[in-house]
Design an enzyme around this catalytic site. Structure first.
Site, PDB file in Angstrom:
ATOM      1  N   TRP A  19       0.845  -1.198   0.000  1.00  0.00           N
ATOM      2  CA  TRP A  19       0.000   0.000   0.000  1.00  0.00           C
ATOM      3  C   TRP A  19       0.879   1.245   0.000  1.00  0.00           C
ATOM      4  CZ3 TRP A  19      -5.218   0.204  -0.541  1.00  0.00           C
ATOM      5  CH2 TRP A  19      -5.839   1.445  -0.318  1.00  0.00           C
ATOM      6  N   HIS A  49      -0.616  -6.996   8.298  1.00  0.00           N
ATOM      7  CA  HIS A  49      -2.056  -6.953   8.024  1.00  0.00           C
ATOM      8  C   HIS A  49      -2.785  -8.214   7.651  1.00  0.00           C
ATOM      9  CE1 HIS A  49      -2.965  -3.523   9.746  1.00  0.00           C
ATOM     10  NE2 HIS A  49      -2.691  -2.668   8.787  1.00  0.00           N
ATOM     11  N   ASP A  51      -6.672  -7.434   9.409  1.00  0.00           N
ATOM     12  CA  ASP A  51      -7.070  -6.323  10.281  1.00  0.00           C
ATOM     13  C   ASP A  51      -7.751  -6.748  11.577  1.00  0.00           C
ATOM     14  OD1 ASP A  51      -6.119  -4.611   8.419  1.00  0.00           O
ATOM     15  OD2 ASP A  51      -8.049  -3.869   7.739  1.00  0.00           O
ATOM     16  N   HIS A  55      -7.085  -1.415  14.188  1.00  0.00           N
ATOM     17  CA  HIS A  55      -6.527  -0.776  12.997  1.00  0.00           C
ATOM     18  C   HIS A  55      -7.175   0.593  12.741  1.00  0.00           C
ATOM     19  CE1 HIS A  55      -4.637  -0.261   9.204  1.00  0.00           C
ATOM     20  NE2 HIS A  55      -5.606  -0.718   8.435  1.00  0.00           N
ATOM     21  N   HIS A 159     -13.463   0.718   6.491  1.00  0.00           N
ATOM     22  CA  HIS A 159     -12.772   0.121   7.643  1.00  0.00           C
ATOM     23  C   HIS A 159     -13.490   0.454   8.951  1.00  0.00           C
ATOM     24  CE1 HIS A 159      -9.208  -0.552   5.037  1.00  0.00           C
ATOM     25  NE2 HIS A 159      -8.909  -1.478   5.937  1.00  0.00           N
ATOM     26  N   GLU A 171      -7.239  -9.554   4.591  1.00  0.00           N
ATOM     27  CA  GLU A 171      -6.871  -8.875   3.353  1.00  0.00           C
ATOM     28  C   GLU A 171      -5.699  -9.588   2.689  1.00  0.00           C
ATOM     29  OE1 GLU A 171      -8.095  -4.304   4.588  1.00  0.00           O
ATOM     30  OE2 GLU A 171      -6.120  -5.053   5.170  1.00  0.00           O
TER      31      GLU A 171
END
Length: 205
Positions: A19, A49, A51, A55, A159, A171
């Site tokens: 990311w 990650h 999550d 987070h 999120h 993820e």
């Protein structure tokens, strides 16, 4: 005879896609037997990650508080043909139920993971879809790229809605070889105390 387990984890490699703005994945051999060391030793540096609520929720649960029921058990893989984001209307067309573990397969599995650069146009969950899942009481949601929320598209909102509702998020899956249907799921994140996420190995059968 039971069918074999299928690994749907994305392999970790040095310099892999990540990311934008997050720490890069760096895997370095610090001791090498070919250089005369008594053993090989690898140093790993990366962001964490799968999550946990922490987070995006200030007082949310952390990784060591993860209930095993959220990541071990029967799940269902849904394949969605979406060009942009998964919406609440998309989800209303499929059979979802409360306390369900669901994994969403999209074009990300074949397109986004095949790219050498970060795919800003990956398929993500829109905020109204996140709210639909939260209202339904889904237990766990897995997605086939780096985030449930899009890049500059409902990222924070998605999120906050899902993690605030206590939904555990997986993820970074690659579901390219997985057909829609029911599976046994095992996903075991590292037990990182106080962490908002953790690397994990995910298998389906």
């Amino acid at each position: 005879m039971k069918r074999p387990w299928k690994d749907v984890s994305t392999p970790l490699r040095d310099g892999m896609v990540h990311w934008p703005g997050d720490p890069e994945c760096k895997i370095t051999r610090v001791n090498r037997m070919e250089d005369g060391a008594v053993c090989n030793l690898t140093h790993l540096s990366m962001s964490a990650h799968t999550d946990a609520p922490r987070h995006f929720i200030a007082d949310g649960m952390t990784m060591e508080q993860l209930p095993f029921e959220a990541v071990i058990g029967r799940c269902r893989v849904f394949e969605l043909d979406c060009e942009d984001q998964i919406t609440a209307d998309d989800l209303k067309k499929i059979r979802l139920s409360s306390s369900q573990r669901v994994l969403f397969k999209t074009r990300n599995s074949t397109r986004s993971w095949s790219m050498n650069e970060f795919d800003k146009d990956f398929v993500s969950l829109r905020a109204d879809a996140a709210q639909y899942l939260a209202d339904l009481g889904v237990m766990t949601v897995g997605v086939d790229y780096l985030s449930i929320g899009g890049f500059n598209k409902d990222g924070v909102e998605t999120h906050q809605i899902m993690l605030g509702a206590g939904i555990w998020v997986i993820e970074g899956l690659n579901l390219s070889d997985i057909k829609p249907g029911y599976y046994e799921l095992i996903c075991l994140p590292l037990k990182l105390e106080g962490a908002d996420g953790a690397p994990c190995r995910v298998v389906l059968r």
